[in-house]
Design an enzyme around this catalytic site. Sequence first.
Site, PDB file in Angstrom:
ATOM      1  N   HIS A   1      19.667 -54.160  33.247  1.00 25.39           N
ATOM      2  CA  HIS A   1      18.554 -54.242  34.159  1.00 25.39           C
ATOM      3  C   HIS A   1      17.990 -53.081  34.704  1.00 25.39           C
ATOM      4  CE1 HIS A   1      19.865 -58.415  33.315  1.00 25.39           C
ATOM      5  NE2 HIS A   1      18.660 -58.808  33.263  1.00 25.39           N
TER       6      HIS A   1
ATOM      7  N   LYS B   1      23.883 -64.334  22.143  1.00 25.62           N
ATOM      8  CA  LYS B   1      23.521 -62.837  22.701  1.00 25.62           C
ATOM      9  C   LYS B   1      24.743 -62.443  23.427  1.00 25.62           C
ATOM     10  CE  LYS B   1      22.155 -65.144  27.191  1.00 25.62           C
ATOM     11  NZ  LYS B   1      21.075 -65.584  27.945  1.00 25.62           N
TER      12      LYS B   1
ATOM     13  N   ASP C   1      16.145 -58.130  23.628  1.00 25.70           N
ATOM     14  CA  ASP C   1      16.246 -58.558  25.194  1.00 25.70           C
ATOM     15  C   ASP C   1      15.003 -57.936  26.018  1.00 25.70           C
ATOM     16  OD1 ASP C   1      17.240 -59.565  27.721  1.00 25.70           O
ATOM     17  OD2 ASP C   1      19.183 -58.565  27.612  1.00 25.70           O
TER      18      ASP C   1
END
Length: 352
Positions: free
Chosen positions: A182, A169, A251
């Site tokens: 986020h 990742k 994700d």
Amino acid sequence: MIPAIVGLAGPSPTDEERRLFARLRPAGFILFARNLEEPDQVRALTAELRALAGRDRVPILIDQEGGRVARLAPPRWPAFPPAARFGAAYAAAPATAMAAARANAQAIGTLLTGLGITVNCLPVLDVPQEGAHDVIGDRAFATDPLAVAALGRAVLDGLQAAGVVGVIKHVPGHGRATADSHVELPIVSAPEAALETDLLPFHRLRDAPMAMTAHVLYPAWDAERSASVSPTILSRIVRGRIGFAGLLVSDDIGMQALAQGPDGATLAARARAVVAAGCDLALHCSGDVAEAREVLEALPPMSEETWRRLAAAMAWAQGPARWRTDDPPGSPPTLAELLDRRDRLLAEVGLA
């Protein structure tokens, strides 16, 4: 089976979660600190998840990187160093650093295997650049993409030796992002030629069993959609330029970066968008059962191609390790022995 990985609310499935997972079988599950109290409880949880899935090798994921990203944390669980510690060791003694990273990953894998956790979202292959947001920071090995690739390979080997599936990742690279995905959509404005640096570690580890996408916008490749929801990036760059053929997982679709894109109005829309773009599985982490229901009900049954990739990924950790381990024939090393090996190797370069 539905092509999604979902979280749970607490240390055991609620009755509502059990009913949902029985009706709409997710491809797998992801665990967070809220789900992890003590070893016997975790083993009971993972056993129940296997029973709910009806499969022994169901993907049960965790983010156990070390450093500040560790769902299993002290004092109940051992501490593991951040990736940058191994990058610093690599600058002094590459072979020693790779052996230490391999031992550390095998130790993490041994811990996870003993708890029934089958997949670790590691290694991080992002190559941090000056001025980038510190959401990656010391989670990355180094700024040298060749060092990142070498240490990432060592981590994959260590996880495989312990019987745990590794996940590279965040493809195609989060190291230039100047925002935390986020909370907002990062935009990487670098030209395509410069992005070759970011791709190199992923290309070197293109044979990894699983990869996780980045919720990052790269206008050089797609001016409208972040990588996770961009058919262009997932097809041309991830499957094509990088050559990754394994299981591709988004994700967390609950992250705000996806909310800002053209497909971000609802979790259902985001789930459909990542799968339509080319992700094999949508990842949803919150543990909110109503949100999990929305995601699972939005998606079609898993395709045959995703079934094949999922089976191959889970079998990867059960096959012979690609790299010769440092262990003599006989019983596998204990967690304590692996931690001691790691610390002795780091001590050789003054980084214990």
